[in-house]
Scaffold this active site. Structure first.
Site, PDB file in Angstrom:
ATOM      1  N   ASN A 135       0.879  -1.166   0.000  1.00  0.00           N
ATOM      2  CA  ASN A 135       0.000   0.000   0.000  1.00  0.00           C
ATOM      3  C   ASN A 135       0.914   1.213   0.000  1.00  0.00           C
ATOM      4  O   ASN A 135       1.534   1.519   1.017  1.00  0.00           O
ATOM      5  CB  ASN A 135      -0.907  -0.026   1.240  1.00  0.00           C
ATOM      6  N   LYS A 164       0.202   4.267  -0.189  1.00  0.00           N
ATOM      7  CA  LYS A 164      -0.380   5.453   0.469  1.00  0.00           C
ATOM      8  C   LYS A 164      -0.139   6.698  -0.401  1.00  0.00           C
ATOM      9  O   LYS A 164      -0.139   6.592  -1.618  1.00  0.00           O
ATOM     10  CB  LYS A 164       0.169   5.586   1.894  1.00  0.00           C
ATOM     11  N   HIS A 169      -9.487   1.431   4.458  1.00  0.00           N
ATOM     12  CA  HIS A 169      -8.256   1.520   5.251  1.00  0.00           C
ATOM     13  C   HIS A 169      -8.506   2.428   6.464  1.00  0.00           C
ATOM     14  O   HIS A 169      -9.268   3.386   6.378  1.00  0.00           O
ATOM     15  CB  HIS A 169      -7.119   2.070   4.387  1.00  0.00           C
ATOM     16  N   GLU A 217      -6.837   4.709   7.682  1.00  0.00           N
ATOM     17  CA  GLU A 217      -6.551   6.130   7.416  1.00  0.00           C
ATOM     18  C   GLU A 217      -7.728   6.793   6.701  1.00  0.00           C
ATOM     19  O   GLU A 217      -8.030   7.962   6.928  1.00  0.00           O
ATOM     20  CB  GLU A 217      -5.251   6.251   6.602  1.00  0.00           C
ATOM     21  N   GLU A 223      -5.582  -5.021  10.115  1.00  0.00           N
ATOM     22  CA  GLU A 223      -4.541  -4.040  10.406  1.00  0.00           C
ATOM     23  C   GLU A 223      -4.816  -3.349  11.744  1.00  0.00           C
ATOM     24  O   GLU A 223      -5.594  -2.382  11.795  1.00  0.00           O
ATOM     25  CB  GLU A 223      -4.493  -2.975   9.306  1.00  0.00           C
ATOM     26  N   GLY A 267       2.525   1.990  10.872  1.00  0.00           N
ATOM     27  CA  GLY A 267       3.501   3.070  10.780  1.00  0.00           C
ATOM     28  C   GLY A 267       4.205   3.373  12.090  1.00  0.00           C
ATOM     29  O   GLY A 267       4.881   4.388  12.212  1.00  0.00           O
ATOM     30  N   SER A 313       3.368  -2.494  10.162  1.00  0.00           N
ATOM     31  CA  SER A 313       4.817  -2.623  10.381  1.00  0.00           C
ATOM     32  C   SER A 313       5.360  -3.989   9.976  1.00  0.00           C
ATOM     33  O   SER A 313       6.290  -4.506  10.599  1.00  0.00           O
ATOM     34  CB  SER A 313       5.185  -2.291  11.826  1.00  0.00           C
TER      35      SER A 313
HETATM   36  P1  13P Z   1       3.023   0.143   7.667  1.00  0.00           P
HETATM   37  O1  13P Z   1       3.518  -1.139   7.045  1.00  0.00           O
HETATM   38  O2  13P Z   1       3.794   1.337   7.227  1.00  0.00           O
HETATM   39  O3  13P Z   1       2.882   0.011   9.156  1.00  0.00           O
HETATM   40  O4  13P Z   1       1.540   0.383   7.095  1.00  0.00           O
HETATM   41  C1  13P Z   1       0.639  -0.653   7.146  1.00  0.00           C
HETATM   42  C2  13P Z   1      -0.563  -0.270   6.368  1.00  0.00           C
HETATM   43  O5  13P Z   1      -1.313   0.612   6.752  1.00  0.00           O
HETATM   44  C3  13P Z   1      -0.803  -0.957   5.094  1.00  0.00           C
HETATM   45  O6  13P Z   1      -2.058  -0.664   4.607  1.00  0.00           O
END
Ligand code: 13P
Length: 250
Positions: free
Chosen positions: A10, A12, A95, A97, A167, A173, A213
């Site tokens: 992803n 982002k 997601h 976010e 997740e 993150g 992560s």
């Molecule tokens: P990270 O791997 O940066 O923690 O992000 C995970 C994520 O949100 C994937 O959609």
């Protein structure tokens, strides 16, 4: 039949179109692994050049979001037809976010999931709890609710082809990964929930990813768990390390 692992990046809000082409050039030789479905979910503006750049490779391109209407006065949104015409095969839906910053709800997630199936796009449906919910011990109940709403009016045949991404928000993150046992507990609970809603065959077919992560150092242990069928990878998907995650079994 064993479920094929699916490892998706992803990206982002990272990578301009020209940066995307450079990254794909770097990653292409590193992510060859026939045992794994490899997906790059990229910003909408990168989809067309990315699809062109991965021609004749094992990489599929996905989107990070999509709207649930066909077309019309929805300034700034991307329709399912736009994605399929551009060559996207997957779309991340719901997601954390998007839920946090763009007011997405379980109900909009459900509408988007139904639309994706209608258009033959495979949804990667995200769920996960906050740190508070984990500490309160209500995380499994919470995720079961997210899953049940996301799959409303989805047929068993559609559900079989879906991808769910577990997740935990506290692991995204932050560098703090859920332990393999913590991730397995929830992925197994999600599969049990799918069995309740549908049946054993659907629960056995659906693929459940862990995200939060994930990196080259912890991927193999997570992916060895019986109910973890892949990963949704953020930060590490933008680096050569992604090749090591995809080749976790080599
Ligand atoms: P990270 O791997 O940066 O923690 O992000 C995970 C994520 O949100 C994937 O959609």
């Amino acid at each position: 039949m064993a479920r094929k692992k699916i490892i998706a990046g992803n990206w982002k809000m990272n990578m301009t179109p020209s940066q995307a082409l450079e990254l794909i050039d770097t990653l292409k030789p590193l992510v060859a692994n026939d045992d794994v479905d490899v997906v790059f979910c990229v910003p909408a503006i990168d989809i067309i050049p990315a699809v062109e750049a991965v021609k004749d490779t094992n990489i599929a391109i996905g989107a990070e979001n999509m709207y649930f209407e066909e077309k019309g006065a929805y300034t700034g949104e991307i329709s399912p037809d736009m994605l399929t015409d551009a060559g996207a095969k997957y779309v991340i839906i719901g997601h954390s976010e998007r839920r946090e910053y763009f007011a997405e709800t379980d109900e909009t997630v459900n509408k988007k999931v139904l639309k994706a199936f209608e258009h033959g796009i495979t949804p990667i449906i995200c769920c996960g709890e906050s740190l508070t919910q984990r500490k309160q011990g209500i995380y499994v109940d919470w995720i079961r609710m997210q899953i049940k709403i996301a799959f409303q009016n989805v047929t068993a045949d559609q559900a079989k082809s879906a991808v769910i991404a577990y997740e935990p928000i506290w692991a995204i993150g932050t560098g703090e990964t859920a332990t393999a046992d913590q991730a397995e507990e929830v992925c197994a609970a999600i599969r049990a929930c799918i069995k309740e809603v549908y049946d054993e065959a659907t629960a056995e077919a659906i693929r459940i990813q862990y995200g939060g992560s994930m990196n080259a150092g912890n991927a193999a242990e997570l992916l060895a768990k019986p109910d973890i069928d892949g990963g949704l990878v953020g930060g590490a998907a933008l680096k050569p390390d992604f090749g090591k995650i995809v080749n976790y079994n080599k």
